[in-house]
Design an enzyme around this catalytic site. Structure first.
Site, mmCIF file in Angstrom:
data_model
loop_
_atom_site.group_PDB
_atom_site.id
_atom_site.type_symbol
_atom_site.label_atom_id
_atom_site.label_comp_id
_atom_site.label_asym_id
_atom_site.label_seq_id
_atom_site.Cartn_x
_atom_site.Cartn_y
_atom_site.Cartn_z
ATOM 1 N N CYS A 41 0.815 -1.211 0.000
ATOM 2 C CA CYS A 41 0.000 0.000 0.000
ATOM 3 C C CYS A 41 0.854 1.269 0.000
ATOM 4 O O CYS A 41 0.659 2.163 -0.812
ATOM 5 C CB CYS A 41 -0.939 -0.003 1.203
ATOM 6 N N CYS A 46 -1.497 1.707 -3.125
ATOM 7 C CA CYS A 46 -2.497 2.773 -2.896
ATOM 8 C C CYS A 46 -1.911 4.183 -2.832
ATOM 9 O O CYS A 46 -2.416 5.101 -3.490
ATOM 10 C CB CYS A 46 -3.234 2.555 -1.580
ATOM 11 N N LYS A 49 0.026 5.401 -6.043
ATOM 12 C CA LYS A 49 -1.012 5.421 -7.103
ATOM 13 C C LYS A 49 -1.913 6.640 -6.951
ATOM 14 O O LYS A 49 -2.174 7.352 -7.911
ATOM 15 C CB LYS A 49 -1.814 4.121 -7.032
ATOM 16 N N TYR A 176 -9.095 -3.460 -10.963
ATOM 17 C CA TYR A 176 -8.769 -2.188 -10.310
ATOM 18 C C TYR A 176 -7.562 -1.510 -10.965
ATOM 19 O O TYR A 176 -7.621 -0.372 -11.390
ATOM 20 C CB TYR A 176 -8.386 -2.439 -8.850
ATOM 21 N N GLU A 180 -7.416 1.901 -13.216
ATOM 22 C CA GLU A 180 -6.815 3.086 -12.605
ATOM 23 C C GLU A 180 -5.653 3.594 -13.461
ATOM 24 O O GLU A 180 -5.551 4.789 -13.759
ATOM 25 C CB GLU A 180 -6.355 2.769 -11.176
ATOM 26 N N ALA A 340 -13.435 1.519 -3.856
ATOM 27 C CA ALA A 340 -13.432 2.519 -4.931
ATOM 28 C C ALA A 340 -12.396 2.173 -5.975
ATOM 29 O O ALA A 340 -11.390 1.524 -5.674
ATOM 30 C CB ALA A 340 -13.131 3.894 -4.353
ATOM 31 N N HIS A 435 -26.603 22.328 -0.403
ATOM 32 C CA HIS A 435 -26.620 22.851 -1.768
ATOM 33 C C HIS A 435 -25.590 23.948 -1.960
ATOM 34 O O HIS A 435 -25.409 24.754 -1.047
ATOM 35 C CB HIS A 435 -28.030 23.397 -2.047
ATOM 36 N N GLU A 440 -25.520 16.023 -2.665
ATOM 37 C CA GLU A 440 -26.935 16.257 -2.322
ATOM 38 C C GLU A 440 -27.856 15.351 -3.143
ATOM 39 O O GLU A 440 -28.982 15.069 -2.737
ATOM 40 C CB GLU A 440 -27.321 17.724 -2.492
HETATM 41 P P1 NDP Z 1 -8.348 -7.582 -10.134
HETATM 42 O O1 NDP Z 1 -8.654 -8.806 -9.369
HETATM 43 O O2 NDP Z 1 -9.041 -6.320 -9.783
HETATM 44 O O3 NDP Z 1 -8.644 -7.848 -11.673
HETATM 45 C C1 NDP Z 1 -7.962 -8.835 -12.367
HETATM 46 C C2 NDP Z 1 -8.318 -8.718 -13.828
HETATM 47 O O4 NDP Z 1 -7.441 -9.534 -14.587
HETATM 48 C C3 NDP Z 1 -9.715 -9.152 -14.152
HETATM 49 O O5 NDP Z 1 -10.190 -8.367 -15.203
HETATM 50 C C4 NDP Z 1 -9.526 -10.607 -14.580
HETATM 51 O O6 NDP Z 1 -10.481 -11.042 -15.505
HETATM 52 C C5 NDP Z 1 -8.184 -10.538 -15.282
HETATM 53 N N1 NDP Z 1 -7.424 -11.777 -15.177
HETATM 54 C C6 NDP Z 1 -7.290 -12.576 -14.120
HETATM 55 N N2 NDP Z 1 -6.441 -13.587 -14.385
HETATM 56 C C7 NDP Z 1 -6.039 -13.415 -15.651
HETATM 57 C C8 NDP Z 1 -5.161 -14.125 -16.510
HETATM 58 N N3 NDP Z 1 -4.546 -15.216 -16.107
HETATM 59 N N4 NDP Z 1 -4.961 -13.631 -17.751
HETATM 60 C C9 NDP Z 1 -5.584 -12.525 -18.170
HETATM 61 N N5 NDP Z 1 -6.437 -11.806 -17.410
HETATM 62 C C10 NDP Z 1 -6.659 -12.256 -16.170
HETATM 63 O O7 NDP Z 1 -6.761 -7.454 -10.093
HETATM 64 P P2 NDP Z 1 -5.756 -6.229 -10.078
HETATM 65 O O8 NDP Z 1 -4.455 -6.823 -10.462
HETATM 66 O O9 NDP Z 1 -6.287 -5.077 -10.843
HETATM 67 O O10 NDP Z 1 -5.730 -5.829 -8.550
HETATM 68 C C11 NDP Z 1 -5.389 -6.797 -7.564
HETATM 69 C C12 NDP Z 1 -6.107 -6.513 -6.273
HETATM 70 O O11 NDP Z 1 -5.532 -5.381 -5.655
HETATM 71 C C13 NDP Z 1 -7.582 -6.187 -6.456
HETATM 72 O O12 NDP Z 1 -8.383 -7.319 -6.418
HETATM 73 C C14 NDP Z 1 -7.850 -5.268 -5.293
HETATM 74 O O13 NDP Z 1 -8.304 -6.035 -4.222
HETATM 75 C C15 NDP Z 1 -6.525 -4.634 -4.984
HETATM 76 N N6 NDP Z 1 -6.497 -3.239 -5.459
HETATM 77 C C16 NDP Z 1 -7.381 -2.346 -4.920
HETATM 78 C C17 NDP Z 1 -7.399 -1.039 -5.342
HETATM 79 C C18 NDP Z 1 -8.389 -0.086 -4.766
HETATM 80 O O14 NDP Z 1 -8.955 -0.393 -3.705
HETATM 81 N N7 NDP Z 1 -8.669 1.047 -5.400
HETATM 82 C C19 NDP Z 1 -6.471 -0.548 -6.352
HETATM 83 C C20 NDP Z 1 -5.592 -1.567 -6.866
HETATM 84 C C21 NDP Z 1 -5.616 -2.851 -6.431
HETATM 85 P P3 NDP Z 1 -11.817 -11.744 -15.035
HETATM 86 O O15 NDP Z 1 -12.686 -10.700 -14.425
HETATM 87 O O16 NDP Z 1 -12.352 -12.268 -16.301
HETATM 88 O O17 NDP Z 1 -11.424 -12.817 -14.062
#
Ligand code: NDP
Length: 446
Positions: A41, A46, A49, A176, A180, A340, A435, A440
């Protein structure tokens, strides 16, 4: 007598909180960290980022400034300036976290640790430490899939250190991080192509909001390739990349960022030696007291792959320390966790989506407000916000709030209290609007 009451492995959000609170309760605590104190983080997640998100937003703000009477004659973005300032802030925070631990008399070992028994840890230097309890808080790391040439790709670990801003970046994933960074790089002037294996972005978020983000992003110029995967990544002599795809034409790029999920850090941790059971996805299995299959070993945060969010890891660390060192038994409540996506614009949600509520409750009411923020109207920015209240039609309780638009995460954090407190739609309607604000809309939906 053990050397310590508690040894924490991993000084990220969950580990630092647990160490600090346990020490505050009077425990003798050590923490081992092979990288930097602060974890994902603070060091490569976080915090940096969010600073990039702020930096990226200036692109639109400077553009919109003209309609507010500001003459901004030249605009030039200098990536190394932002990058270095962000990295300096990360170093400051790392020092602050270290100081917090030291002030609480937590002994820090800046080296890798491995469990060599259920109450024993061996450091990389060979030193052995014993403890009444061990807490695993080693987090997770980006998953880099097996694609030929994957060594030419970067993950969210490297993205904060790029030497130069790429002209063309391809981002793999639809979650995510992908969404982002699509916003961040686009605002910094890079051409962004987001490649996803399915046609679903941000699984788990309200579909209408995700559609709105997609529509806004496409209009801004971000390219999307759905149902597309990578066959091979080739580095050309001039340093550029050729991406050979399945499901689309080849793509030319300067960088490719993989953001396809994160995997728990359990390798060479000594789980077998300690008798700690690991699940199919490499996650450490725990009960609702964060206890593993070994009675003296506990785990919190991303390594348990329950909810991969910093505030959840912190809660788990706190609950563990209070329960076992403060004699204040408590468990984490996983209901109603707000989350978020810091995309451009951001989206945020708490509770059930419309689809989830329909499946679970059957009879629901959905209130929506589809509006253009005042600031966007004057700026001539044709970008509409969308707020949704999902209400249990039987009880009138608000079971979900979902929003996309400027400052949505800031607004949602306060609104999440209402969902957690199981307030009713009537309570929202009875609240006088503030307002003029965007928030709101939450009390004005009819
Ligand atoms: P996410 O779990 O958010 O998303 C993963 C994405 O990659 C999905 O679209 C998934 O597709 C795809 N995917 C999964 N496996 C494969 C693969 N083998 N080949 C190709 N595509 C694949 O992962 P992130 O890496 O973006 O983030 C990791 C975690 O970090 C998040 O789950 C979150 O908990 C945390 N995070 C939180 C943030 C926040 O709170 N703002 C910001 C950044 C990270 P499908 O949906 O089809 O499975």
């Amino acid at each position: 007598m053990a050397d310590f009451d508690l040894i924490v492995i991993g000084a990220g959000s969950g580990g630092v909180r647990a160490a600090r609170i346990a020490a505050g309760h009077g425990a003798k605590v050590a923490i081992a960290e092979e990288h930097k104190v602060g974890g994902t983080c603070v060091i490569r997640g976080c915090v940096p980022k969010k600073l990039l998100v702020y930096g990226a937003h200036f692109a639109e703000d400077l553009e919109d400034a003209a309609m507010f009477g500001w003459d901004v004659p030249t605009k030039r973005f200098d990536w190394p300036v932002l990058r270095d300032n962000v990295l300096a802030e990360v170093s400051r925070l790392e020092a602050a976290y270290t100081e917090t631990l030291t002030n609480h008399q937590v002994e820090i070992f800046h080296e890798r640790a491995e469990m060599t028994g259920p109450t024993e840890v061996t450091l990389a230097s060979g030193k052995k430490l014993s403890a009444g309890k061990i807490l695993i808080a080693t987090g997770a790391r980006p998953l880099m899939p097996e694609v030929e040439g994957i060594e030419h790709a970067i993950s969210s670990n490297e993205v904060f250190h790029l030497e130069r801003m790429p002209k063309r970046i391809v981002i793999a994933g639809g979650g995510y991080i992908a969404n982002e960074f699509a916003g961040i790089f686009h605002q910094f002037g890079a051409h962004v192509t987001l490649v996803n294996r399915s046609d679903t972005l941000l699984r788990g978020y309200d579909q209408q909001l995700v559609d709105r983000l997609l529509q806004i992003s496409i209009r801004k110029g971000i390219d999307y390739k759905f149902n597309t995967t990578f066959e091979r990544i080739e580095r050309r002599d001039d340093g550029s990349l050729k991406l050979v795809m399945k499901g689309s034409d080849d793509i030319e790029a300067d960088e490719v960022l993989f953001a396809v999920g994160r995997r728990p850090n359990v390798e060479a941790l000594g789980c077998a030696a300690a008798g700690v059971e690991v699940g199919d996805k490499g996650e450490i299995k725990v009960d609702d007291d964060n206890r593993t299959s070994a009675a003296s070993v506990f785990a919190v945060g991303d390594v348990t792959d329950r909810v991969q969010l910093t505030p959840v890891a912190i809660r788990e660390g706190q609950a563990f320390a209070d329960t076992f060192f403060g004699n204040i038994p408590c468990k984490v409540d996983y209901g109603c966790i707000p989350s978020a996506v810091f995309s451009h614009p951001p989206l945020a949600g708490v509770g059930m989506t419309e689809g989830q509520a329909r499946n679970k409750l059957g009879s629901i009411k959905v209130y929506t407000s589809d509006f253009r923020a005042m600031k966007n109207v004057l700026a001539g920015r044709n970008e509409r916000s969308l707020y949704k209240l999902v209400v249990d039609a039987t009880s009138d309780e608000i079971v979900g709030i979902h929003m996309i638009g400027p400052d949505a995460p800031e607004i949602l954090q306060a609104a999440a209290i209402a969902v957690k407190a199981r307030l009713k739609k009537a309570d929202f309607a009875a609240t006088v609007a503030l307002h003029p604000t965007m928030a709101e809309e939450l009390v004005l939906m009819r």
